[in-house]
Scaffold this motif. Structure first.
Motif, PDB file in Angstrom:
ATOM      1  N   PRO A  64       0.693  -1.325  -0.040  1.00 43.69           N
ATOM      2  CA  PRO A  64      -0.021  -0.017  -0.092  1.00 43.69           C
ATOM      3  C   PRO A  64       0.886   1.287  -0.070  1.00 43.69           C
ATOM      4  O   PRO A  64       0.647   2.116  -0.808  1.00 43.69           O
ATOM      5  CB  PRO A  64      -1.011   0.031   1.445  1.00 43.69           C
ATOM      6  CG  PRO A  64      -0.836  -1.561   1.487  1.00 43.69           C
ATOM      7  CD  PRO A  64       0.618  -2.095   1.073  1.00 43.69           C
ATOM      8  N   GLU A  83       0.519   3.732  -3.145  1.00 43.74           N
ATOM      9  CA  GLU A  83       0.083   5.178  -3.184  1.00 43.74           C
ATOM     10  C   GLU A  83       1.094   6.134  -3.924  1.00 43.74           C
ATOM     11  O   GLU A  83       0.857   6.922  -4.722  1.00 43.74           O
ATOM     12  CB  GLU A  83       0.081   5.518  -1.788  1.00 43.74           C
ATOM     13  CG  GLU A  83      -0.229   6.976  -1.601  1.00 43.74           C
ATOM     14  CD  GLU A  83      -0.553   7.470  -0.012  1.00 43.74           C
ATOM     15  OE1 GLU A  83      -1.172   8.255   0.425  1.00 43.74           O
ATOM     16  OE2 GLU A  83       0.384   7.030   0.769  1.00 43.74           O
ATOM     17  N   GLU A  93      -7.882  -1.749   1.020  1.00 45.36           N
ATOM     18  CA  GLU A  93      -6.836  -0.498   0.766  1.00 45.36           C
ATOM     19  C   GLU A  93      -6.424  -0.200  -0.524  1.00 45.36           C
ATOM     20  O   GLU A  93      -6.410   0.804  -0.695  1.00 45.36           O
ATOM     21  CB  GLU A  93      -5.695  -0.948   1.511  1.00 45.36           C
ATOM     22  CG  GLU A  93      -5.727  -1.030   3.262  1.00 45.36           C
ATOM     23  CD  GLU A  93      -4.224  -1.409   4.009  1.00 45.36           C
ATOM     24  OE1 GLU A  93      -3.464  -0.604   3.735  1.00 45.36           O
ATOM     25  OE2 GLU A  93      -4.224  -2.572   4.363  1.00 45.36           O
ATOM     26  N   TYR A  94      -6.387  -1.187  -1.353  1.00 48.39           N
ATOM     27  CA  TYR A  94      -5.875  -0.996  -2.733  1.00 48.39           C
ATOM     28  C   TYR A  94      -7.080  -0.095  -3.479  1.00 48.39           C
ATOM     29  O   TYR A  94      -6.618   0.715  -4.026  1.00 48.39           O
ATOM     30  CB  TYR A  94      -5.715  -2.409  -3.489  1.00 48.39           C
ATOM     31  CG  TYR A  94      -4.476  -3.002  -3.089  1.00 48.39           C
ATOM     32  CD1 TYR A  94      -3.556  -2.586  -1.955  1.00 48.39           C
ATOM     33  CD2 TYR A  94      -4.163  -4.144  -3.626  1.00 48.39           C
ATOM     34  CE1 TYR A  94      -2.504  -3.274  -1.549  1.00 48.39           C
ATOM     35  CE2 TYR A  94      -3.132  -5.102  -3.139  1.00 48.39           C
ATOM     36  CZ  TYR A  94      -2.220  -4.611  -2.116  1.00 48.39           C
ATOM     37  OH  TYR A  94      -1.315  -5.094  -1.894  1.00 48.39           O
ATOM     38  N   LEU A 102      -6.826   3.469  -2.396  1.00 46.02           N
ATOM     39  CA  LEU A 102      -5.929   4.076  -2.903  1.00 46.02           C
ATOM     40  C   LEU A 102      -5.846   4.527  -4.427  1.00 46.02           C
ATOM     41  O   LEU A 102      -5.899   5.490  -4.819  1.00 46.02           O
ATOM     42  CB  LEU A 102      -4.501   3.466  -2.694  1.00 46.02           C
ATOM     43  CG  LEU A 102      -4.027   3.309  -1.093  1.00 46.02           C
ATOM     44  CD1 LEU A 102      -2.876   2.376  -1.044  1.00 46.02           C
ATOM     45  CD2 LEU A 102      -3.811   4.664  -0.738  1.00 46.02           C
TER      46      LEU A 102
END
Length: 141
Positions: free
Chosen positions: A51, A55, A88-89, A92
């Motif tokens: 992550p 980002e 999370e991906y 982002l």
């Protein structure tokens, strides 16, 4: 030093991202991924998780709006649960490219795509199924 470049991006990774063309793919992989055995252009980022690096990469890499999908994830096998890191991906990628579409890629097809990818970046990520492919787009005025 350069201004306005995320310090998480090494010169080697920046060079690879800059040399990629429209439609080229890059894999950002977890620490279990066999990066060096599937692609000779394997970069190591053992001190970073996916992550964190994702980002940074998304801050400079345009994704391909003309493709059916902009990022791909390795499908889980059998009864393995959906990895929490995928949310999370999604967050982002959505923050950088609203409306981006994901493709679920079967494990061995994912390895084949990694063989054909411009580069594979292996991180120190310990989460399972934490591998992601990004499809590069074009910079528009």
């Amino acid at each position: 030093m350069l201004k306005n470049i995320d310090p998480r991006l090494s010169p080697e990774l920046l060079m690879n991202l800059a040399e990629m063309g429209h439609g080229d793919e890059i894999v950002i992989a977890d620490g279990n991924f066999p990066g060096a055995s599937v692609n000779p252009n394997c970069l190591r980022y053992d001190t970073s998780g996916v992550p964190n690096l994702l980002e940074a990469v998304l801050s400079v890499l345009p994704l391909d709006p003309y493709s059916d999908w902009q990022y791909g994830l390795m499908e889980t096998v059998g009864d393995d649960p959906t990895p929490p890191i995928w949310s999370e991906y999604k967050d982002l990628v959505e923050a950088a490219y609203p409306g981006a579409t994901v493709k679920q890629i079967e494990r061995f097809e994912f390895y084949e795509r990694a063989r054909q990818a411009f580069a594979v970046v292996v991180t120190g990520e310990t989460a399972l199924y934490a591998n992601i492919i990004l499809k590069k787009g074009v910079v528009t005025p």
